[in-house]
Write a protein that holds these residues in place. Sequence first.
Motif: not given
Length: 274
Positions: A234-246
């Motif tokens: 229930k705490r997790l957001s669900k918009q289908g967003v993927r973000t990549f960091y390095t």
Amino acid sequence: MSHPIGVFDSGFGGLTVFRSIVNELSGYDFIYLGDNARAPYGNRSFETVYEYTLECVQWLFDKGCPLVILACNTASAKALRTIQQKDLPHIDARKRVLGVIRPTAEIIGKYSKSGSVGVLGTQGTVSSGSYLLEIEHFSPELKVSQQACPMWVSFIEAGEHESEGAAYFYKKDITELLDKDPEIDTVLLACTHYPIIEQQIKALLPAGITVLSQGSIVAASLRDYLQRHPEMDKRLSKQGVRTFYTTDDPALFEQRGSLFYGSPISAHFADVVD
């Protein structure tokens, strides 16, 4: 503020697991963090791996992630338990950090008919003994042989994994593993980089040996975890967003990371050390 699932690896390899997780849980938001500037972790000390992993986990927490997956066998072997037991109670007792070793150890016994399995991993993962302990817990009847492959990740990270030099070490390490127990009928790729060279590995193994990689196993385990812990789901957001960091050059990460992820990615720089 969004609350994505954080997925961490020392470099590119975790993208093979991340791809499977995204396929399994496509509606969730995710942040992937690769600590490429300090990779590989495989030959580093327990203390260093713990320090680096904790910094990256804290960075993901600061980005709003209530749940972080260590998609790195070395970090799971050398840092996970300490972070879970020592650090989380002080950081935030409601946050969770999970690894990739236990889900794999839980099911490997289902694949072996001979009762003999082999584990290919980094020096750090093998020397930690984590797989021996976890497999013993779930399948005490199994005979487990391990083989450290200290050169493999370096070849893969450098894009030299199809070179003659790399092929020499693949054959050498696989031969050493099979010499330890001729009855091995299941081989676990206990490093998230190794699916990139899975075909080369299979070509060096006798026919009939099952090769297991971790992506689908970890993804299924994560879905099960969220079903069993609806308070986290229930705490997790669900918009289908993927973000990549390095922690290294984003342009280089985009170029090489696409090989592991299986499609083009856009990356951002992460400064994990304040």
